[in-house]
Design an enzyme around this catalytic site. Structure first.
Site, short mmCIF file in Angstrom:
data_model
loop_
_atom_site.label_atom_id
_atom_site.label_comp_id
_atom_site.label_asym_id
_atom_site.label_seq_id
_atom_site.Cartn_x
_atom_site.Cartn_y
_atom_site.Cartn_z
N SER A 1 3.99 2.29 8.49
CA SER A 1 3.80 1.27 7.48
C SER A 1 5.07 1.08 6.70
CB SER A 1 2.68 1.66 6.53
OG SER A 1 1.48 1.20 7.05
N ASP B 1 1.18 -7.66 2.45
CA ASP B 1 1.31 -6.24 2.13
C ASP B 1 2.77 -5.82 1.95
OD1 ASP B 1 0.87 -3.54 1.82
OD2 ASP B 1 -0.48 -3.35 3.52
N HIS C 1 0.82 -1.22 0.00
CA HIS C 1 0.00 0.00 0.00
C HIS C 1 0.85 1.26 0.00
CE1 HIS C 1 0.11 -0.05 4.56
NE2 HIS C 1 0.05 1.25 4.38
N1 ARG Z 1 -4.72 0.64 7.51
C1 ARG Z 1 -3.41 0.63 6.94
C2 ARG Z 1 -2.74 2.03 7.08
O1 ARG Z 1 -3.30 2.89 7.68
C3 ARG Z 1 -3.41 0.13 5.56
C4 ARG Z 1 -4.07 1.00 4.54
C5 ARG Z 1 -4.06 0.51 3.13
N2 ARG Z 1 -5.05 -0.50 2.85
C6 ARG Z 1 -6.35 -0.26 2.49
N3 ARG Z 1 -7.13 -1.29 2.30
N4 ARG Z 1 -6.85 0.93 2.30
O2 ARG Z 1 -2.12 2.56 6.23
N1 ASP Z 2 -1.30 1.45 7.93
C1 ASP Z 2 -0.59 2.55 8.56
C2 ASP Z 2 0.45 3.20 7.62
O1 ASP Z 2 0.26 3.23 6.43
C3 ASP Z 2 0.02 2.10 9.82
C4 ASP Z 2 -0.88 2.33 10.99
O2 ASP Z 2 -1.61 3.33 11.00
O3 ASP Z 2 -0.81 1.54 11.92
O4 ASP Z 2 1.40 3.81 8.04
#
Ligand code: ARG
Ligand code: ASP
Length: 722
Positions: free
Chosen positions: A657, A223, A87
């Protein structure tokens, strides 16, 4: 009775001072030896503080990069090979994708160096060193200064220091405030701009579970993606050139194949973006009870429209995939955060602390003078701020997310052209707009944006008091009898900004005399109407209140640190390099539910079977399925199963991330990519029982590279430890 109470208190204090309270905190690498290393060792860490951060010799910090604008990445080979999250590389993978060559859906693997794909807008930076410059930055300020004068004084010093430290552009030098401006640190980094895409798994692996599983556990998302940093022949940063060669890093991470057990030490080394752990109860109330619910609702509307349109056309799906992921990400996070803060009783907890604080502040005259009125002032500011913050949210989470209006924002310099503007300046503005508009239309679908415009305009008016309604609404009422659909039909028919051909024609033939007409363009007009609301009714007061807050917050945290001299305070995240450490740990998110610390590929297969096959998020490709059926896991299995993700108590946030997750020996065991939903309030209040970071097990990464992608040549570059 009293004696017994004292004894219990003593016991509690004694007991807590013995307990290792590691999990919470994002610590400054510079101060590990002072604050953390003993704790870390008790938890099992085997290296020294110098191994993690050292400016005189290679240390782990030299294998960690700030990736792009807001992620982290890590070096895993002597030839500049770099890992981050799928991502985090998503925009770049999308950049190389088209309907014919859909790397998002199918993945991409360079089988040799020639096939590694350059990314014009991507850079990574290595921290060279950091330095405490608080004294220098604060040398000319005093407590009597108005906030704006203080800020200007500080900015001037910062500018000079940064300039000197950059050594004529050799380094990037940035000074950032810590603890709300009680301390300042200088960060010197080296920026590499030739970073190439080496490999990405298909979305069915890299985004397995999609937005359904995002922020959730149990998780089965592979990921990750792979890049390579290139440098010039002298191993120095250089912009893209065919002549560049793979960068030789000072340090890269060896990879550990032994996996993790419950309670193992883990450490995350990366660039957390933003936390607000020291907010007052008034602020937590504003964020969780007022702002979050409205912002969630605004995003929900855009999500519904996008989902519908993306489901109907592959072209729209590709154009909007990254935008959709971005929108839905915080939509879901805010829901978790709000629920988590309620569950913890965060407002109540903050009030209790504030009660103690007030007692402490009242306990003698000096404190009383310095800090006695702080909380009352906070309360007043938040009372004034809350309704305006909401308008601000409706503008920036609503109106200005209408893509046509955000595009209009790009025309602001052009709209400001006057008799003093030189020909060169005009040329520059037009050239820039030409580039911007190409990027804008690459991922734009006007019919989708049209629906969003109608929906958001309506919600804005229905939700806010009439004093904040823009001129636009008068026009909608008088000309279209309040019918939003008819109004947007008119806007999209008449505006030049929603058509690539018309914008091109305008830019090619541009003359200053055309600006008058541009101001009347219905998209531009609408943009100007809402900007007018912002400038006349929102920003002046908000800026003043924020200035007040910056003083109040600075004093409050200073006072809190004086009040609790024994407590170790960590500064809020601010996109600078930090260490979080903790343990691999299962947990109970709710009564009757236990989350095991680990998932395996079995779980992905299980999810794919349970749900109808049209459901994209849980698709498993035939190739992965056959590897699973044949247990063809190479060297990477554990007890016959393929480990996928694990959770731990590391305190992380957005920006972490892609961060390396390391074991007690500093070996790479995984890539951090998310948190569990029940712990997303950790940006405001961490709790060791509920907050978990989610790591992709490095063995799954290697399995996908070797067995799924057949890119064994990449594995050969790495150092694997059994
Ligand atoms: N929650 C994770 C972060 O904040 C992954 C985000 C990317 N994935 C998604 N399905 N939108 O970045
Ligand atoms: N998914 C988040 C990022 O892209 C990480 C988090 O918020 O825990 O940095």
């Amino acid at each position: 009775m009293i004696k017994k109470f004292v004894a219990i208190q003593f016991f509690v204090l004694f007991f807590f001072s013995k307990v290792i309270r590691a999990d919470e905190g994002m610590w400054i690498p510079l101060f590990l030896s002072q604050y953390n290393i003993e704790d870390m060792k008790k938890l099992g860490f085997k290296l020294t503080a110098d191994d993690i951060y050292n400016v005189n010799a290679a240390s782990l910090k030299d294998a960690v990069v700030l990736f792009g604008r807001g992620c982290t990445g890590e070096l895993i080979s002597n030839e500049g090979l770099l890992l981050t999250n799928h991502h985090c590389g998503y925009n770049n993978i999308q950049f190389h994708s088209s309907v014919e060559n859909d790397y998002l859906t199918n993945g991409y693997w360079a089988m040799n160096r020639e096939q590694e794909l350059p990314n014009p807008s991507l850079s990574v930076s290595f921290l060279v060193r950091m330095e405490d410059v608080s004294q220098k930055v604060l040398s000319n300020v005093n407590s009597g200064m108005p906030e704006s004068v203080r800020q200007a004084t500080i900015s001037k010093v910062i500018e000079d220091l940064e300039k000197a430290a950059s050594e004529n552009g050799k380094y990037q030098a940035v000074i950032k405030p810590f603890f709300y401006g009680n301390e300042y640190y200088l960060f010197i980094s080296e920026v590499f701009r030739d970073v190439r895409l080496v490999g990405a798994p298909p979305s069915s692996i890299g985004k397995f579970g999609g937005d359904t599983d995002n922020w959730d556990w149990p998780r089965h998302t592979g990921d990750f993606c792979v890049f390579r940093i290139y440098a010039d022949k002298n191993n120095q940063p250089a912009s893209y050139s065919k002549e560049n060669v793979p960068y030789k890093p000072k340090k890269y991470f060896p990879i550990y194949l032994g996996g993790v057990k419950e309670d193992d030490f883990t450490m995350v080394y990366g660039y957390p973006g933003r936390t607000q752990e020291y907010l007052t109860s008034f602020a937590v109330q504003m964020v969780s009870e007022v702002e979050n619910p409205h912002q969630i609702n605004l995003r929900q509307q855009r999500i519904n429209i996008l989902k519908n349109d993306m489901g109907k056309s592959a072209e729209v799906r590709i154009k909007y995939s990254a935008k959709y992921a971005g929108i839905s990400n915080y939509w879901k996070k805010w829901m978790g955060e709000t629920a988590g803060l309620r569950k913890l009783g965060a407002i109540e907890k903050k009030r209790n602390l504030e009660k103690k604080f007030q007692e402490w502040a009242n306990s003698d005259e000096t404190k009383q003078k310095q800090y006695g009125t702080l909380l009352a002032e906070f309360e007043k500011v938040y009372n004034q701020m809350t309704p305006l913050a909401l308008v601000d949210d409706y503008l920036f989470e609503g109106i200005f997310t209408i893509e046509a209006l955000s595009f209009a924002l790009e025309f602001r310099n052009l709209l400001a052209i006057n008799d003093q503007t030189t020909e060169t300046e005009k040329r520059k503005i037009i050239d820039r707009l030409t580039i911007v508009s190409k990027g804008f239309f690459k991922n734009y679908n006007a019919p989708t944006d049209k629906k969003i415009m109608a929906a958001i305009l309506k919600t804005y008016r229905d939700s806010l008091p009439s004093e904040f309604h823009a001129e636009t609404y008068k026009f909608i009422d008088s000309k279209f009898k309040g019918n939003y659909e008819k109004f947007v039909d008119y806007v999209f028919e008449k505006s030049i900004l929603v058509s690539q051909d018309k914008v091109n024609e305008f830019l090619v033939n541009f003359k200053p005399s055309m600006i008058k007409k541009l101001r009347k363009d219905p998209v531009v007009k609408q943009y100007l109407d809402f900007i007018d609301v912002y400038i006349s009714k929102v920003s002046p007061t908000l800026v003043e209140l924020e200035n007040n807050l910056s003083r109040l917050n600075r004093l409050y945290i200073k006072a809190l640190r004086e009040m609790q001299p024994e407590k170790k305070f960590y500064p809020d995240a601010n996109s600078t390099l930090r260490i979080s450490y903790g343990k691999v740990k299962s947990f109970n998110p709710r009564n009757g539910v236990t989350y095991h610390f680990q998932t395996t590929l079995d779980g992905a297969i299980e999810k794919s079977k349970m749900i109808a096959s049209e459901f994209d998020d849980y698709n498993v490709s035939p190739k992965l399925k056959s590897l699973f059926e044949n247990k063809d896991y190479g060297n990477y299995a554990e007890n016959g199963k393929m480990p996928l993700c694990f959770i731990a108590t590391n305190h992380t946030t957005g920006g972490n991330s892609g961060s390396p997750v390391l074991n007690a020996n500093g070996y790479l065991i995984g890539i951090n990519f998310d948190r569990t939903w029940e712990g997303t309030m950790s940006d405001i209040m961490y709790h060791p029982d509920y907050c978990r970071n989610i790591t992709l097990d490095i063995r799954y990464v290697l399995f996908v590279i070797e067995k799924f992608a057949g890119a064994k040549h990449l594995i050969n570059e790495m150092t694997l430890i059994k």
